[in-house]
Design a protein around this motif. Structure first.
Motif, PDB file in Angstrom:
ATOM      1  N   VAL A 234       0.831  -1.219   0.000  1.00  0.00           N
ATOM      2  CA  VAL A 234       0.000   0.000   0.000  1.00  0.00           C
ATOM      3  C   VAL A 234       0.861   1.262   0.000  1.00  0.00           C
ATOM      4  O   VAL A 234       0.630   2.161  -0.823  1.00  0.00           O
ATOM      5  CB  VAL A 234      -0.994  -0.009   1.186  1.00  0.00           C
ATOM      6  CG1 VAL A 234      -1.645   1.354   1.357  1.00  0.00           C
ATOM      7  CG2 VAL A 234      -2.073  -1.077   0.951  1.00  0.00           C
ATOM      8  N   LEU A 237       2.187   1.784  -3.526  1.00  0.00           N
ATOM      9  CA  LEU A 237       1.173   2.256  -4.477  1.00  0.00           C
ATOM     10  C   LEU A 237       0.811   3.713  -4.210  1.00  0.00           C
ATOM     11  O   LEU A 237       0.652   4.506  -5.143  1.00  0.00           O
ATOM     12  CB  LEU A 237      -0.074   1.365  -4.392  1.00  0.00           C
ATOM     13  CG  LEU A 237       0.108  -0.084  -4.864  1.00  0.00           C
ATOM     14  CD1 LEU A 237      -1.111  -0.920  -4.508  1.00  0.00           C
ATOM     15  CD2 LEU A 237       0.366  -0.139  -6.372  1.00  0.00           C
ATOM     16  N   LYS A 238       0.698   4.066  -2.937  1.00  0.00           N
ATOM     17  CA  LYS A 238       0.393   5.466  -2.587  1.00  0.00           C
ATOM     18  C   LYS A 238       1.485   6.400  -3.094  1.00  0.00           C
ATOM     19  O   LYS A 238       1.209   7.459  -3.667  1.00  0.00           O
ATOM     20  CB  LYS A 238       0.270   5.611  -1.062  1.00  0.00           C
ATOM     21  CG  LYS A 238      -1.059   5.160  -0.488  1.00  0.00           C
ATOM     22  CD  LYS A 238      -1.065   5.411   1.020  1.00  0.00           C
ATOM     23  CE  LYS A 238      -2.418   5.067   1.641  1.00  0.00           C
ATOM     24  NZ  LYS A 238      -2.398   5.257   3.118  1.00  0.00           N
ATOM     25  N   ARG A 241       1.303   6.877  -6.863  1.00  0.00           N
ATOM     26  CA  ARG A 241       0.169   7.707  -7.258  1.00  0.00           C
ATOM     27  C   ARG A 241       0.387   9.176  -6.860  1.00  0.00           C
ATOM     28  O   ARG A 241       0.055  10.088  -7.623  1.00  0.00           O
ATOM     29  CB  ARG A 241      -1.121   7.166  -6.638  1.00  0.00           C
ATOM     30  CG  ARG A 241      -1.496   5.790  -7.217  1.00  0.00           C
ATOM     31  CD  ARG A 241      -2.712   5.195  -6.560  1.00  0.00           C
ATOM     32  NE  ARG A 241      -3.912   5.964  -6.827  1.00  0.00           N
ATOM     33  CZ  ARG A 241      -4.588   5.943  -7.965  1.00  0.00           C
ATOM     34  NH1 ARG A 241      -4.163   5.186  -8.971  1.00  0.00           N
ATOM     35  NH2 ARG A 241      -5.684   6.655  -8.119  1.00  0.00           N
ATOM     36  N   CYS A 266      -4.225  -5.494   0.366  1.00  0.00           N
ATOM     37  CA  CYS A 266      -4.305  -4.025   0.424  1.00  0.00           C
ATOM     38  C   CYS A 266      -5.519  -3.487   1.160  1.00  0.00           C
ATOM     39  O   CYS A 266      -5.627  -2.268   1.350  1.00  0.00           O
ATOM     40  CB  CYS A 266      -4.335  -3.444  -1.003  1.00  0.00           C
ATOM     41  SG  CYS A 266      -2.948  -3.902  -2.019  1.00  0.00           S
ATOM     42  N   TRP A 280      -9.379  -1.423  -1.524  1.00  0.00           N
ATOM     43  CA  TRP A 280      -8.100  -1.550  -2.230  1.00  0.00           C
ATOM     44  C   TRP A 280      -8.128  -0.919  -3.621  1.00  0.00           C
ATOM     45  O   TRP A 280      -7.077  -0.563  -4.169  1.00  0.00           O
ATOM     46  CB  TRP A 280      -7.687  -3.022  -2.334  1.00  0.00           C
ATOM     47  CG  TRP A 280      -8.571  -3.881  -3.199  1.00  0.00           C
ATOM     48  CD1 TRP A 280      -9.677  -4.577  -2.809  1.00  0.00           C
ATOM     49  CD2 TRP A 280      -8.413  -4.133  -4.595  1.00  0.00           C
ATOM     50  NE1 TRP A 280     -10.234  -5.254  -3.865  1.00  0.00           N
ATOM     51  CE2 TRP A 280      -9.468  -5.000  -4.985  1.00  0.00           C
ATOM     52  CE3 TRP A 280      -7.493  -3.727  -5.563  1.00  0.00           C
ATOM     53  CZ2 TRP A 280      -9.621  -5.458  -6.291  1.00  0.00           C
ATOM     54  CZ3 TRP A 280      -7.635  -4.183  -6.879  1.00  0.00           C
ATOM     55  CH2 TRP A 280      -8.696  -5.042  -7.229  1.00  0.00           C
ATOM     56  N   TYR A 283      -6.249   2.381  -4.862  1.00  0.00           N
ATOM     57  CA  TYR A 283      -4.829   2.445  -5.211  1.00  0.00           C
ATOM     58  C   TYR A 283      -4.573   2.191  -6.695  1.00  0.00           C
ATOM     59  O   TYR A 283      -3.416   2.143  -7.119  1.00  0.00           O
ATOM     60  CB  TYR A 283      -4.042   1.435  -4.361  1.00  0.00           C
ATOM     61  CG  TYR A 283      -4.292   1.600  -2.885  1.00  0.00           C
ATOM     62  CD1 TYR A 283      -4.011   2.816  -2.243  1.00  0.00           C
ATOM     63  CD2 TYR A 283      -4.830   0.570  -2.123  1.00  0.00           C
ATOM     64  CE1 TYR A 283      -4.259   2.984  -0.886  1.00  0.00           C
ATOM     65  CE2 TYR A 283      -5.083   0.727  -0.762  1.00  0.00           C
ATOM     66  CZ  TYR A 283      -4.793   1.939  -0.155  1.00  0.00           C
ATOM     67  OH  TYR A 283      -5.050   2.104   1.191  1.00  0.00           O
TER      68      TYR A 283
END
Length: 537
Positions: A234, A237-238, A241, A266, A280, A283
């Protein structure tokens, strides 16, 4: 690894790890991030890649984001395949007593279906290690079978099967067991099947497990038993992004199973107080399930793209991603409902649909992360020109062992050089003995010296052979180093080098680097350069 000194490398190896064997899950953007990265967690570069040019990062799910536990998941796959062989394909019930050693097989092996052999070869496709079932072939047998042909074998389908995924290790092990069983029990295999037929039956049994959902139903009941938890997914991915990249998921699994696995990886933990099964999705921008890779990567393949309604799993017709109105529903209602959703979920389609959905202008703007050298990496790189990162979980232990064995490897090189030097002296003496100008007294001395050198040569040869075997077994008791076969790169390493721009041990190692990092490869060396550069180091 360019520019890293010996002391620094040692510090990286010895760096303390967290409770889960990681570095405390500090991502690059955290206050604790940006520090030295342990060698087992590093990302290695084959081709320059400037992340500033990447606008979208995509991921495979199985064995990439979701790392399955071999001791439980692969054992489950093995047991399911054995049951299908017995109850569906008529194999003896004796097979149900067999057990599975999940550590025995490795990726990069090749199965010779016709002969019942398992092979490990180097990048030039020379067979260096070969077993018939679980019996090692002698050097003479290897040469007679694979080295005495006028035309080089390609070692490709249909006569050979390539073991390039972690999921295929269980079927390779089962094939070896069946080869031994057939050899020791003539007539006990259904229809007295030959080795090729047995491999075909194993593949059919694996397919049956997939079709009836046996494996996925078991995983869905208890994901924690079969999948490693990774708290870094997580944050990774954060960070991607927040850096302005789009993120997408392309998996061959269907929506129901994808949602269970991704929610486990996630989704909110029970203590977090959220009950949504779809948290999830925040993300990702696009999720494509049932993608049928590697066919998905061919834009010319016509494949219908359906939008998935997450709650019901219902498939909605689309026109290249744009929702199509159904009878009794206006197109504006459907479009507005779709636009309210942050992440859109689809099934099927092809890469052309994905590019359109993400507004990708150039395929080189996409970085795709996967575990399958053929299904994920080769096709996306060779056909599309996507930038690629290959996940090789075995790499973490391999590079750490390489560091630990650095002195052993130096000793091996010294023994090899010593062998070369003694052999050169022997050849020179033998040549001198042929000379007519050499008198009898000198010849007698030469013969005596020759005997000493030949005895010395044999001693060094045996010492070198033993040391090489011991080093080989430190990596794997049977197959040795994943990325090497003898002194050559293995066939698997050759494929990694050809098709993966980057490679690393875990997908979340991406979180340990700046999302704008410029990855640069180390310098290539040819044999004539090694001695020169080793002096300069």
């Amino acid at each position: 690894m360019d520019g890293i000194g010996v002391d620094t490398r040692a510090a990286l190896i010895e760096k303390k790890t967290g409770a889960n064997g990681d570095q405390g899950s500090f991502i690059w953007s955290s206050p604790e991030g940006g520090s030295d990265i342990a060698i087992g967690k590093q990302i290695f570069c084959n081709r320059s890649l400037n992340m500033k040019n990447i606008v979208a990062v995509g991921f495979d799910m199985d064995y990439t984001l979701a790392q399955y536990k071999p001791e439980t998941f692969e054992s489950l796959a093995y047991e399911g395949t054995v049951r299908k062989l017995v109850y569906n394909l008529g194999y003896p019930s004796k097979l149900l007593e067999w057990s599975f050693d999940w550590s025995y097989m490795v990726r990069g092996l090749v199965l010779d279906k016709k002969r019942g052999n398992i092979l490990k070869m180097d990048r030039h496709k020379y067979v260096k290690v070969a077993y018939h079932g679980f019996r090692e072939l002698s050097k003479e047998d290897k040469v007679a079978t694979y080295g005495n042909t006028l035309l080089r074998d390609s070692f490709d389908e249909p006569d050979y099967a390539l073991i390039d995924t972690l999921f295929s290790l269980a079927e390779a092990y089962l094939f070896a067991q069946l080869v031994d069983f057939k050899d020791k029990n003539p007539g006990k295999v259904p229809g007295d099947a030959d080795y090729s037929r047995m491999y075909k039956d194993v593949r059919a049994a694996v397919d049956l497990c997939h079709r009836d959902g046996t494996l996925k139903q078991m995983v869905a009941k208890d994901p924690k038993r079969y999948i490693n938890e990774d708290t870094s997914i997580v944050p990774m991915l954060k960070m991607l992004r927040e850096s302005g990249r789009a993120t997408f998921l392309v998996t061959n699994s269907l929506w129901d199973y994808t949602n269970i696995v991704m929610n486990f990886l996630c989704g909110p933990k029970p203590s977090a107080g959220s009950s949504s099964r779809f948290d999830w999705l925040q993300y990702f921008d696009i999720v494509i399930t049932g993608s049928a890779k590697p066919g998905f990567f061919h834009d010319e393949i016509r494949a219908n793209l359906f939008e998935v309604e997450p709650e019901s799993g219902m498939l909605i017709n689309t026109d290249n991603g744009t929702p199509m109105a159904q009878v009794g529903c206006t197109s504006s209602e459907l479009l507005l409902k779709s636009l309210k959703e942050g992440c859109r979920i689809f099934q099927g389609g092809n890469v052309g649909h994905l590019h359109k959905l993400l507004s990708i202008e150039s395929s080189s703007q996409v970085l795709y992360v996967g575990d399958h050298i053929y299904g994920d990496i080769l096709r996306s790189k060779k056909v599309l020109g996507w930038r690629t990162m290959l996940v090789v979980p075995e790499l973490e232990r391999e590079v750490e062992l390489l560091w630990e064995l650095k002195d052993t490897r130096k000793q091996l090189q010294l023994l090899r050089n010593q062998r070369d030097h003694i052999e050169d002296e022997i050849h020179h003496l033998k040549w001198s003995l042929k000379s007519k100008d050499t008198d009898d007294a000198n010849k007698e001395k030469m013969f005596s010296e020759l005997d000493k050198l030949q005895s010395q040569s044999e001693e060094v040869r045996l010492s070198h052979q033993q040391a090489q075997q011991e080093c080989h077994q430190k990596f794997h008791k049977v197959w040795g180093q994943l990325m090497k076969t003898g002194y050559q790169n293995s066939r698997f390493a050759h494929q990694v080098e050809r098709f993966a721009c980057l490679y690393t041990s875990q997908v979340t190692n991406l979180s340990l680097y700046s999302p704008d990092k410029y990855y640069r490869p180390s310098e290539d060396f040819m044999p004539h350069e090694f001695d020169i550069f080793s002096i300069l180091r």
